[in-house]
Design a protein around this motif. Structure first.
Motif, PDB file in Angstrom:
ATOM      1  N   ALA B  90       0.835  -1.208   0.000  1.00 46.70           N
ATOM      2  CA  ALA B  90       0.000   0.000   0.000  1.00 46.70           C
ATOM      3  C   ALA B  90       0.869   1.257   0.000  1.00 46.70           C
ATOM      4  CB  ALA B  90      -0.923  -0.009   1.219  1.00 46.70           C
ATOM      5  N   LEU B  91       1.908   1.247   0.822  1.00 44.49           N
ATOM      6  CA  LEU B  91       2.797   2.404   0.916  1.00 44.49           C
ATOM      7  C   LEU B  91       3.497   2.648  -0.413  1.00 44.49           C
ATOM      8  CD1 LEU B  91       4.235   4.601   2.498  1.00 44.49           C
ATOM      9  CD2 LEU B  91       5.715   2.866   3.505  1.00 44.49           C
ATOM     10  N   ARG B  92       3.968   1.566  -0.995  1.00 49.37           N
ATOM     11  CA  ARG B  92       4.668   1.669  -2.268  1.00 49.37           C
ATOM     12  C   ARG B  92       3.742   2.210  -3.365  1.00 49.37           C
ATOM     13  NH1 ARG B  92       9.996   0.654  -4.499  1.00 49.37           N
ATOM     14  NH2 ARG B  92       9.575   1.837  -6.391  1.00 49.37           N
ATOM     15  N   ALA B  93       2.508   1.710  -3.373  1.00 50.48           N
ATOM     16  CA  ALA B  93       1.531   2.143  -4.379  1.00 50.48           C
ATOM     17  C   ALA B  93       1.229   3.634  -4.220  1.00 50.48           C
ATOM     18  CB  ALA B  93       0.252   1.318  -4.252  1.00 50.48           C
ATOM     19  N   ALA B  94       1.109   4.086  -2.964  1.00 49.17           N
ATOM     20  CA  ALA B  94       0.823   5.498  -2.700  1.00 49.17           C
ATOM     21  C   ALA B  94       1.959   6.371  -3.213  1.00 49.17           C
ATOM     22  CB  ALA B  94       0.608   5.715  -1.200  1.00 49.17           C
ATOM     23  N   ILE B  95       3.202   5.937  -2.980  1.00 56.39           N
ATOM     24  CA  ILE B  95       4.364   6.710  -3.435  1.00 56.39           C
ATOM     25  C   ILE B  95       4.404   6.748  -4.959  1.00 56.39           C
ATOM     26  CG2 ILE B  95       6.889   6.697  -3.556  1.00 56.39           C
ATOM     27  CD1 ILE B  95       6.827   5.548  -0.672  1.00 56.39           C
ATOM     28  N   ASP B  96       4.167   5.585  -5.587  1.00 60.92           N
ATOM     29  CA  ASP B  96       4.223   5.520  -7.051  1.00 60.92           C
ATOM     30  C   ASP B  96       3.123   6.384  -7.673  1.00 60.92           C
ATOM     31  OD1 ASP B  96       6.379   3.877  -6.917  1.00 60.92           O
ATOM     32  OD2 ASP B  96       5.263   2.015  -7.252  1.00 60.92           O
ATOM     33  N   ALA B  97       1.926   6.370  -7.047  1.00 62.39           N
ATOM     34  CA  ALA B  97       0.793   7.116  -7.597  1.00 62.39           C
ATOM     35  C   ALA B  97       1.025   8.620  -7.503  1.00 62.39           C
ATOM     36  CB  ALA B  97      -0.491   6.735  -6.852  1.00 62.39           C
ATOM     37  N   ARG B  98       1.608   9.059  -6.415  1.00 59.24           N
ATOM     38  CA  ARG B  98       1.764  10.497  -6.201  1.00 59.24           C
ATOM     39  C   ARG B  98       2.967  10.720  -5.297  1.00 59.24           C
ATOM     40  NH1 ARG B  98      -3.260  14.498  -4.547  1.00 59.24           N
ATOM     41  NH2 ARG B  98      -1.981  16.369  -4.426  1.00 59.24           N
ATOM     42  N   PRO B  99       4.148  10.819  -5.869  1.00 60.22           N
ATOM     43  CA  PRO B  99       5.366  10.929  -5.058  1.00 60.22           C
ATOM     44  C   PRO B  99       5.312  12.165  -4.159  1.00 60.22           C
ATOM     45  CG  PRO B  99       5.902  10.573  -7.372  1.00 60.22           C
ATOM     46  CD  PRO B  99       4.427  10.872  -7.306  1.00 60.22           C
ATOM     47  N   PRO B 100       5.492  11.989  -2.858  1.00 62.90           N
ATOM     48  CA  PRO B 100       5.462  13.133  -1.937  1.00 62.90           C
ATOM     49  C   PRO B 100       6.712  13.995  -2.107  1.00 62.90           C
ATOM     50  CG  PRO B 100       6.073  11.129  -0.770  1.00 62.90           C
ATOM     51  CD  PRO B 100       5.759  10.721  -2.174  1.00 62.90           C
ATOM     52  N   HIS B 101       6.553  15.308  -1.823  1.00 61.57           N
ATOM     53  CA  HIS B 101       7.718  16.188  -1.876  1.00 61.57           C
ATOM     54  C   HIS B 101       8.650  15.935  -0.709  1.00 61.57           C
ATOM     55  CE1 HIS B 101       4.797  18.400  -4.403  1.00 61.57           C
ATOM     56  NE2 HIS B 101       5.873  18.512  -5.160  1.00 61.57           N
ATOM     57  N   ARG B 102       8.062  15.669   0.442  1.00 62.00           N
ATOM     58  CA  ARG B 102       8.847  15.390   1.649  1.00 62.00           C
ATOM     59  C   ARG B 102       8.169  14.285   2.435  1.00 62.00           C
ATOM     60  NH1 ARG B 102      13.149  18.549   2.780  1.00 62.00           N
ATOM     61  NH2 ARG B 102      13.677  17.415   4.662  1.00 62.00           N
ATOM     62  N   ALA B 103       8.979  13.459   3.080  1.00 62.18           N
ATOM     63  CA  ALA B 103       8.420  12.436   3.963  1.00 62.18           C
ATOM     64  C   ALA B 103       9.006  12.633   5.352  1.00 62.18           C
ATOM     65  CB  ALA B 103       8.742  11.040   3.447  1.00 62.18           C
ATOM     66  N   LEU B 104       8.305  12.140   6.358  1.00 64.21           N
ATOM     67  CA  LEU B 104       8.822  12.200   7.721  1.00 64.21           C
ATOM     68  C   LEU B 104       8.619  10.842   8.377  1.00 64.21           C
ATOM     69  CD1 LEU B 104       8.760  15.054  10.215  1.00 64.21           C
ATOM     70  CD2 LEU B 104       8.003  12.786  11.001  1.00 64.21           C
ATOM     71  N   VAL B 105       9.658  10.399   9.034  1.00 66.73           N
ATOM     72  CA  VAL B 105       9.597   9.132   9.754  1.00 66.73           C
ATOM     73  C   VAL B 105       9.588   9.446  11.237  1.00 66.73           C
ATOM     74  CG1 VAL B 105      10.870   7.031  10.319  1.00 66.73           C
ATOM     75  CG2 VAL B 105      10.726   7.805   7.937  1.00 66.73           C
ATOM     76  N   VAL B 106       8.647   8.859  11.960  1.00 70.77           N
ATOM     77  CA  VAL B 106       8.584   9.031  13.409  1.00 70.77           C
ATOM     78  C   VAL B 106       9.176   7.786  14.060  1.00 70.77           C
ATOM     79  CG1 VAL B 106       7.133   9.613  15.385  1.00 70.77           C
ATOM     80  CG2 VAL B 106       6.436  10.305  13.080  1.00 70.77           C
ATOM     81  N   GLY B 107      10.290   7.956  14.758  1.00 71.95           N
ATOM     82  CA  GLY B 107      10.921   6.821  15.434  1.00 71.95           C
ATOM     83  C   GLY B 107      12.244   6.451  14.802  1.00 71.95           C
ATOM     84  N   GLY B 108      13.277   6.338  15.631  1.00 76.07           N
ATOM     85  CA  GLY B 108      14.630   6.070  15.135  1.00 76.07           C
ATOM     86  C   GLY B 108      15.123   4.680  15.452  1.00 76.07           C
ATOM     87  N   GLY B 109      14.181   3.725  15.440  1.00 71.81           N
ATOM     88  CA  GLY B 109      14.590   2.329  15.637  1.00 71.81           C
ATOM     89  C   GLY B 109      14.852   1.659  14.297  1.00 71.81           C
ATOM     90  N   TYR B 110      14.839   0.332  14.289  1.00 70.02           N
ATOM     91  CA  TYR B 110      15.165  -0.432  13.093  1.00 70.02           C
ATOM     92  C   TYR B 110      14.229  -0.086  11.944  1.00 70.02           C
ATOM     93  CZ  TYR B 110      17.982  -3.118  16.308  1.00 70.02           C
ATOM     94  OH  TYR B 110      18.916  -3.478  17.227  1.00 70.02           O
ATOM     95  N   ILE B 111      12.909  -0.142  12.216  1.00 67.48           N
ATOM     96  CA  ILE B 111      11.929   0.073  11.145  1.00 67.48           C
ATOM     97  C   ILE B 111      12.019   1.513  10.635  1.00 67.48           C
ATOM     98  CG2 ILE B 111       9.463   0.135  10.606  1.00 67.48           C
ATOM     99  CD1 ILE B 111      10.496  -2.695  10.896  1.00 67.48           C
ATOM    100  N   GLY B 112      12.097   2.451  11.555  1.00 63.82           N
ATOM    101  CA  GLY B 112      12.178   3.861  11.172  1.00 63.82           C
ATOM    102  C   GLY B 112      13.374   4.121  10.276  1.00 63.82           C
ATOM    103  N   LEU B 113      14.522   3.600  10.653  1.00 68.90           N
ATOM    104  CA  LEU B 113      15.726   3.833   9.850  1.00 68.90           C
ATOM    105  C   LEU B 113      15.666   3.133   8.502  1.00 68.90           C
ATOM    106  CD1 LEU B 113      18.373   3.767  12.677  1.00 68.90           C
ATOM    107  CD2 LEU B 113      18.024   5.636  11.048  1.00 68.90           C
ATOM    108  N   GLU B 114      15.135   1.916   8.487  1.00 63.86           N
ATOM    109  CA  GLU B 114      15.030   1.210   7.205  1.00 63.86           C
ATOM    110  C   GLU B 114      14.108   1.961   6.256  1.00 63.86           C
ATOM    111  OE1 GLU B 114      14.051  -2.972   7.608  1.00 63.86           O
ATOM    112  OE2 GLU B 114      15.673  -3.263   9.051  1.00 63.86           O
ATOM    113  N   MET B 115      13.001   2.460   6.798  1.00 66.10           N
ATOM    114  CA  MET B 115      12.055   3.200   5.962  1.00 66.10           C
ATOM    115  C   MET B 115      12.686   4.505   5.470  1.00 66.10           C
ATOM    116  SD  MET B 115       9.550   1.329   5.451  1.00 66.10           S
ATOM    117  CE  MET B 115       8.845   2.619   4.442  1.00 66.10           C
ATOM    118  N   ALA B 116      13.355   5.214   6.366  1.00 69.26           N
ATOM    119  CA  ALA B 116      13.984   6.478   5.979  1.00 69.26           C
ATOM    120  C   ALA B 116      14.994   6.242   4.853  1.00 69.26           C
ATOM    121  CB  ALA B 116      14.662   7.104   7.196  1.00 69.26           C
ATOM    122  N   GLU B 117      15.809   5.208   4.999  1.00 69.60           N
ATOM    123  CA  GLU B 117      16.817   4.914   3.982  1.00 69.60           C
ATOM    124  C   GLU B 117      16.171   4.618   2.630  1.00 69.60           C
ATOM    125  OE1 GLU B 117      19.606   1.880   5.051  1.00 69.60           O
ATOM    126  OE2 GLU B 117      20.279   1.608   2.982  1.00 69.60           O
TER     127      GLU B 117
END
Lengths: 398, 398
Positions: B90-117
């Motif tokens: 779902a997340l990937r589809a949303a990005i492909d459909a309409r790429p955001p200008h900026r994203a924000l990740v809440v949380g600096g654990g494993y998942i947060g960092l992987e998503m940010a990267e």
């Protein structure tokens, strides 16, 4: 490739002096040890002068030397062993000066394979002759078979189960290698037949020898003679799985023994618990590691062991760069105690032997090992690390 | 990159049936457990039909769910958690459909960092907000500092020690993230705030809960109610270092618990010895791993521990590809028992945590660990493996 050979020198005599106040005497040979009078006989090679030097504590760290069997023409030009940095430099210079048309490596162990790979890499065709029917005799035959495939894929021509009987020579230089099956033309020969401990000095001084003629030591690295210690490739070790004397000539073991000997000589009582027989190398991109007892070694110790071989991936199967890894584990039947492991596989395979090393040293059972909380994330491992998958299979056989 | 999402599915319901004779009911929810009568209430989502189903043995494997704190506008469009494959799609589809200008990740654990990267990798600028003054709170602050540098070098803008207070919304979709220090424009927000065990069903059935509201189990994974078992992210564990209850929601632990629960249910008595708190991830090319207790965790347990941090190389210093590795080890003062380890470094660093895992599980002392015969050859390690160098330093402090 390493750019300059000086990068391969850990410390020069000058650095020893400045950084640690250790005085190194290059070009000096100890020709005799006289324990009764507490002195050593020193020969200065430069001018041949000799004298006696007293010691309070003496550490024998004489290392090991490559084996050069007494075959016909073994001392011909073009036949090399590779033990010291100087050996490597000489070999390289000979190749650069006059590149051989064909080279032959005698011995299919770590050194033999490393030399064969590097000769191929500089464009020299290589035959490798090994007396045993397999490469790397410290591995089980099935695991060694994987190594043979890796070596052949690099272009090394393997001749297994074939014994070198001598060398043909033209004008003092080797021209061919003779075996019990035939003859191979070669202008360059590298002997990779293993090493033997340099224990002649100790033997002559009446210091007791042990496993494979290495210098016998107790856990504090004392020899059988007071105030004389031994460490490194010349000294005996204890095997952590069998508890029995063994002899391993590897840099990492030598380094650890050196530290322990130094501490004990300085009065800090420290035991060296022994070695697990761990070794690691690579052939091309294939990583190879082993620890503990192989099937043959276990049998020689009278241990009844079961083994299990597993093929898996180094990373999650779907993750890019996941490579094939084969793990063989060994455990004692009845007790379930882990006694060894062998690994052959792509990048990220070799150092997976380390948790197996810890397990056999801690005398873990297969069941203990199976439940280890080893690190998992898709770029690093399948959900069950391949070594744990091997343990899961082994569980049913012990 | 993984080409097709189907490669991420380990087994389909059809494969379960054919290969293991396990019948999977997708789209069915268990809404109640009635231990007294030995039955469960099943809801078929498709048509809303509900019925009771009897059980002989019941395994609760309800997993965990991402935490979604009750912040203003948390349910706006564009705010995602990432827990299931469907979430990712779902997340990937949303990005492909309409790429955001900026994203924000809440949380600096494993998942947060992987998503940010991965957001940075597809060209989206990313802010990362973390309430704690450091990333990855399971690491000591000094080690987490190395991770922060790696994250920043990828282009992730870190905002540490800053708490999200809510979200601004335009036409139902997130437009900015509000914190206790300011506001960040973002059309895409990913929440990486950790997970909580799905234990509501168990609680409602009167099954006792334990650490962090996970389902309490004994070593055989029995809950407090007869014939009901629990395993995986919903179930409590035992920490092998402290011996006390803990809760770890990680795939490898869940997988091992599942096996043990299955064996016990089938009558093969098998104990799950517990977890070491091992985890591994990477940020760009920097590998990060940890096991056992951190300084903070040890203090919380009332353990007096010493630690030592060492920076070394992953291979022999002269060998091509040798990379920087930092190792921090922890041991109990007095006994010298190893209780934890943390590693941050280049390729070949992360899985070096595994021998540390084995050592803390086997209750080795620093001295035991120091002498482990870990694998050495120049392409794989310095003569002393970095984890052993760290132990050598730690020895003087315990």
């Amino acid at each position: 490739m390493v750019d300059e050979t000086r990068h391969l020198i850990a410390r020069t005599p000058e650095e020893f002096k400045v950084r640690q106040n250790i005085i190194v005497y290059p070009g000096h040979e100890v020709t005799a040890v006289e324990p009764a009078s507490g002195r050593i006989r020193v020969l200065r090679r430069e001018d041949g002068e000799e004298w006696w030097e007293p010691y309070d504590q003496l550490l024998l760290a004489t290392g090991a030397s490559p084996i050069r069997p007494p075959l016909p023409n073994i001392d011909a030009h073009g036949i090399y062993t590779v033990n010291s940095l100087a050996d490597g430099i000489a070999l390289r210079a000979a190749i650069d000066a006059r590149p051989p048309h064909r080279a032959l490596v005698v011995g299919g162990g770590y050194i033999g394979l490393e030399m064969a790979e590097n000769l191929i890499r500089v464009g020299i065709p290589v035959d490798l002759v090994e007396q045993s029917p397999q490469l790397m005799t410290s591995l089980d035959p099935d695991m060694a078979g994987l190594v043979a495939r890796a070596a052949e894929s690099l272009g090394i021509s393997l001749h297994l189960g074939e014994a070198v009987t001598g060398f043909e020579v033209i004008h003092g230089a080797v021209s061919a290698v003779l075996t019990d099956r035939g003859s191979y033309p070669a202008e360059l020969v590298v002997l990779g037949l293993g090493v033997q401990p340099n224990s002649d000095l100790a033997r002559a001084a009446g210091i007791p020898l042990g496993a494979k003629e290495s210098i016998r030591v107790d856990p504090y690295l004392r020899t059988g003679i007071e105030n004389i210690w031994a460490a490194g490739d010349c000294a005996q070790s204890r095997h952590v799985v069998t508890g029995r004397p063994t002899w391993v000539a590897l840099g990492t073991v030598a380094n650890k023994m050196g530290r322990v000997a130094g501490l004990n000589i300085a009065g800090v009582r420290t035991a060296f618990p022994g070695v697990a027989g761990t070794a690691i190398t690579k052939v091309g991109t294939v990583e190879i590691a082993r620890t503990g007892l192989s099937t043959e070694e276990a049998a020689a110790e009278g241990l009844l062991v079961a083994s299990s071989t597993t093929t898996a991936k180094t990373r999650a199967g779907y993750y890019p760069g996941a490579e094939r890894i084969t793990v063989k584990l060994f455990a004692e039947v009845g007790t379930g105690r882990m006694v060894g492991g062998q690994i052959v596989g792509g990048q990220g395979s070799g150092k997976r032997i380390d948790p197996v090393v810890a397990a056999i040293t801690a005398r873990m059972t297969v069941d203990d090992f199976l439940h280890l909380d080893l690190a998992y994330a898709p770029p690093f491992s399948p959900t069950w690390d391949p070594v744990l998958v091997a343990a899961r299979q082994l569980l049913h056989q012990v």
